[in-house]
Design a protein around this motif. Structure first.
Motif, PDB file in Angstrom:
ATOM      1  N   LEU A 130       0.828  -1.203   0.000  1.00 17.09           N
ATOM      2  CA  LEU A 130       0.000   0.000   0.000  1.00 17.09           C
ATOM      3  C   LEU A 130       0.868   1.262   0.000  1.00 17.09           C
ATOM      4  O   LEU A 130       0.568   2.232  -0.704  1.00 17.09           O
ATOM      5  CB  LEU A 130      -0.928  -0.004   1.210  1.00 17.09           C
ATOM      6  CG  LEU A 130      -1.955  -1.141   1.281  1.00 17.09           C
ATOM      7  CD1 LEU A 130      -2.805  -0.991   2.541  1.00 17.09           C
ATOM      8  CD2 LEU A 130      -2.836  -1.179   0.046  1.00 17.09           C
ATOM      9  N   ASP A 131       1.950   1.233   0.763  1.00 14.46           N
ATOM     10  CA  ASP A 131       2.851   2.384   0.796  1.00 14.46           C
ATOM     11  C   ASP A 131       3.550   2.572  -0.543  1.00 14.46           C
ATOM     12  O   ASP A 131       3.770   3.706  -0.991  1.00 14.46           O
ATOM     13  CB  ASP A 131       3.894   2.203   1.905  1.00 14.46           C
ATOM     14  CG  ASP A 131       3.293   2.297   3.301  1.00 14.46           C
ATOM     15  OD1 ASP A 131       2.139   2.773   3.431  1.00 14.46           O
ATOM     16  OD2 ASP A 131       3.974   1.873   4.264  1.00 14.46           O
ATOM     17  N   ALA A 142       1.187   4.154  -2.944  1.00 19.05           N
ATOM     18  CA  ALA A 142       1.027   5.564  -2.587  1.00 19.05           C
ATOM     19  C   ALA A 142       2.200   6.394  -3.120  1.00 19.05           C
ATOM     20  O   ALA A 142       2.007   7.499  -3.644  1.00 19.05           O
ATOM     21  CB  ALA A 142       0.908   5.718  -1.080  1.00 19.05           C
ATOM     22  N   ASN A 171       2.309   7.668  -6.764  1.00 20.40           N
ATOM     23  CA  ASN A 171       1.615   8.900  -7.148  1.00 20.40           C
ATOM     24  C   ASN A 171       2.582   9.933  -7.716  1.00 20.40           C
ATOM     25  O   ASN A 171       2.193  10.823  -8.464  1.00 20.40           O
ATOM     26  CB  ASN A 171       0.874   9.498  -5.955  1.00 20.40           C
ATOM     27  CG  ASN A 171      -0.491   8.877  -5.735  1.00 20.40           C
ATOM     28  OD1 ASN A 171      -1.495   9.328  -6.264  1.00 20.40           O
ATOM     29  ND2 ASN A 171      -0.527   7.810  -4.943  1.00 20.40           N
ATOM     30  N   VAL A 180      -9.263  -1.749  -0.836  1.00 15.54           N
ATOM     31  CA  VAL A 180      -8.234  -0.772  -0.454  1.00 15.54           C
ATOM     32  C   VAL A 180      -7.126  -0.725  -1.506  1.00 15.54           C
ATOM     33  O   VAL A 180      -6.552   0.339  -1.776  1.00 15.54           O
ATOM     34  CB  VAL A 180      -7.671  -1.079   0.951  1.00 15.54           C
ATOM     35  CG1 VAL A 180      -6.894  -2.390   0.981  1.00 15.54           C
ATOM     36  CG2 VAL A 180      -6.795   0.068   1.439  1.00 15.54           C
ATOM     37  N   GLU A 181      -6.838  -1.855  -2.126  1.00 13.27           N
ATOM     38  CA  GLU A 181      -5.829  -1.887  -3.189  1.00 13.27           C
ATOM     39  C   GLU A 181      -6.358  -1.290  -4.489  1.00 13.27           C
ATOM     40  O   GLU A 181      -5.705  -0.436  -5.108  1.00 13.27           O
ATOM     41  CB  GLU A 181      -5.389  -3.320  -3.463  1.00 13.27           C
ATOM     42  CG  GLU A 181      -4.624  -4.000  -2.369  1.00 13.27           C
ATOM     43  CD  GLU A 181      -4.426  -5.467  -2.680  1.00 13.27           C
ATOM     44  OE1 GLU A 181      -3.403  -5.810  -3.293  1.00 13.27           O
ATOM     45  OE2 GLU A 181      -5.314  -6.275  -2.320  1.00 13.27           O
ATOM     46  N   GLU A 230      -8.883   0.671  -5.150  1.00 15.00           N
ATOM     47  CA  GLU A 230      -9.234   2.093  -5.106  1.00 15.00           C
ATOM     48  C   GLU A 230      -7.985   2.972  -5.091  1.00 15.00           C
ATOM     49  O   GLU A 230      -7.919   3.982  -5.804  1.00 15.00           O
ATOM     50  CB  GLU A 230     -10.114   2.367  -3.882  1.00 15.00           C
ATOM     51  CG  GLU A 230     -11.511   1.767  -4.014  1.00 15.00           C
ATOM     52  CD  GLU A 230     -12.285   1.748  -2.705  1.00 15.00           C
ATOM     53  OE1 GLU A 230     -11.813   2.405  -1.735  1.00 15.00           O
ATOM     54  OE2 GLU A 230     -13.337   1.080  -2.638  1.00 15.00           O
ATOM     55  N   SER A 231      -6.982   2.596  -4.302  1.00 12.73           N
ATOM     56  CA  SER A 231      -5.756   3.395  -4.263  1.00 12.73           C
ATOM     57  C   SER A 231      -4.996   3.287  -5.578  1.00 12.73           C
ATOM     58  O   SER A 231      -4.375   4.256  -6.034  1.00 12.73           O
ATOM     59  CB  SER A 231      -4.872   2.958  -3.100  1.00 12.73           C
ATOM     60  OG  SER A 231      -4.459   1.615  -3.243  1.00 12.73           O
ATOM     61  N   ALA A 271      -6.807   5.468  -8.156  1.00 16.42           N
ATOM     62  CA  ALA A 271      -6.582   6.866  -7.787  1.00 16.42           C
ATOM     63  C   ALA A 271      -5.172   7.293  -8.170  1.00 16.42           C
ATOM     64  O   ALA A 271      -4.948   8.415  -8.655  1.00 16.42           O
ATOM     65  CB  ALA A 271      -6.811   7.066  -6.292  1.00 16.42           C
ATOM     66  N   MET A 272      -4.207   6.417  -7.950  1.00 18.64           N
ATOM     67  CA  MET A 272      -2.821   6.696  -8.319  1.00 18.64           C
ATOM     68  C   MET A 272      -2.677   6.839  -9.823  1.00 18.64           C
ATOM     69  O   MET A 272      -2.008   7.741 -10.332  1.00 18.64           O
ATOM     70  CB  MET A 272      -1.915   5.585  -7.791  1.00 18.64           C
ATOM     71  CG  MET A 272      -0.454   5.668  -8.209  1.00 18.64           C
ATOM     72  SD  MET A 272      -0.116   4.770  -9.757  1.00 18.64           S
ATOM     73  CE  MET A 272      -0.436   3.066  -9.238  1.00 18.64           C
TER      74      MET A 272
END
Length: 268
Positions: free
Chosen positions: A130-131, A134, A137, A179-180, A182-183, A186-187
Motif C-alpha cells: 500500500l505504501d 502511494a 503517485n 483498499v488496493e 481504489e488506491s 486513484a494513483m
C-alpha cells in the motif's frame, strides 16, 4: 512496422531464458521489460540477449528476489532506478527510447505482491504494498509535443471487476481488495495515465495475464487475474495500435505464471 513494447514477469530470467528467447524470436518486440528477474546485475545473461539482437540492456537486480530489466533492439538510456519506501528492493527502472520522433520515457515496475493477509496492521508485506502504490503517485505521465511516457510491469493489482475470475470471491484476496483497487486507480488517475489495455475493451470482458501455479489445470479452470499492465501518457493514445496477451505462453515448457503482454504503437 509499429513500435512494440513487451512486458513479462518471468519469475527468474536465468531459469526461463529458453522461453524468453522463444518470445524474442517469435514476436521480436522492439523493447522487452522483464520483472522478477531474480539475478544480481553481475550475473544478468547479457550475452544471450545480445546474440538475439538485443544489444541495449539495462537492469536493476538483486540476488534471489525481485529485479527488473529492460532490453531493446534500439538505443536506450537509463534515467532512474528509483528506491521506494526506503527499502533497497529492485522494483523500478526507467529508460528513454526514441520512437516516431519522440523521446519515450519508459517505466518498468514490479509492485510488491503483498503477502496473503489483506490487513496492513498485521501483515507488513501488505503495508509495504500500500505504501509503495502511494509513492507511485509521484510517477507522472510526462509528455509534450516531442515526448511521451509509457508505464508497464507486474503491478500486482487487478483493479476492475472483470480483471479477475470472480469479483465476489476475491474481494478479500490480496490483489483485488477494495483498499488496493481504489488506491491503485486513484494513483493512475493522479499521474494522468491511460490504461491502454482497457481503452477499447469493454469493462464487462474478462482480461487475465496471470494464472496460479496452484491450479491443477490452469487452462481448464481459467481462474486468472490481470496483474500486468500497460499505461501511457494521453498524447500517445492516438498512436496506440493495440496489444496482445500471449496466453499460449502459460503453456510453454517451464512457464512463468504470468504471460507476456505486447503493446504496439504507430511510431516508427
Amino acid at each position: 512496422m509499429p513500435f512494440s513494447v513487451a512486458t513479462w514477469n518471468i519469475n527468474s530470467v536465468r531459469l526461463r531464458m529458453p522461453i524468453v528467447e522463444r518470445l524474442l524470436i517469435e514476436q521480436a518486440p522492439d523493447v522487452l521489460c522483464l520483472q522478477e528477474t531474480k539475478v544480481p546485475d553481475e550475473l544478468f545473461p547479457e550475452k544471450a540477449f545480445r546474440k538475439l539482437g538485443y544489444e541495449h540492456i539495462a537492469f536493476h537486480g538483486q540476488k534471489g528476489y525481485h529485479g527488473v530489466a529492460t532490453v531493446a533492439r534500439r538505443p536506450i538510456e537509463v534515467v532512474e532506478k528509483r528506491r521506494f519506501c526506503e527499502i533497497d528492493d529492485s522494483r523500478h527502472l526507467s529508460v528513454t527510447v526514441r520512437a516516431g520522433g519522440k523521446a519515450i520515457l519508459l517505466h518498468n515496475f514490479y509492485v510488491p505482491a503483498g503477502g496473503d493477509e489483506p490487513d496492513p496492521e498485521i501483515n507488513r508485506k501488505f503495508r509495504h504494498k500500500l505504501d509503495f502504490v502511494a509513492e507511485m503517485n509521484a510517477i507522472r505521465a510526462e509528455h509534450d509535443e516531442v515526448s511521451g511516457s509509457i508505464l508497464v510491469g507486474d503491478l500486482n493489482i487487478a483493479p476492475l471487476e472483470h480483471d479477475v475470475w470472480s469479483h465476489k470471491q476475491l474481494l478479500k484476496v490480496v490483489s483485488h481488495t477494495p483498499v488496493e483497487t481504489e488506491s491503485f486507480e486513484a494513483m493512475r488517475r493522479a499521474g494522468n495515465w491511460v490504461d491502454l489495455m482497457r481503452l477499447n475493451v469493454p469493462q464487462e470482458q474478462k482480461l487475465y495475464t496471470w494464472w496460479s501455479y496452484r491450479a491443477q489445470d490452469w487452462e481448464a479452470s481459467d481462474r486468472g487475474r490481470r496483474l500486468d499492465h500497460v499505461w501511457s501518457s494521453p498524447n500517445l493514445v492516438t498512436n496506440f495500435a493495440g496489444y496482445e496477451i500471449l496466453r499460449p505462453a502459460r503453456g510453454w515448457e517451464r512457464p512463468s505464471d504470468h504471460v507476456p503482454v505486447i503493446a504496439r504503437f504507430d511510431l516508427e
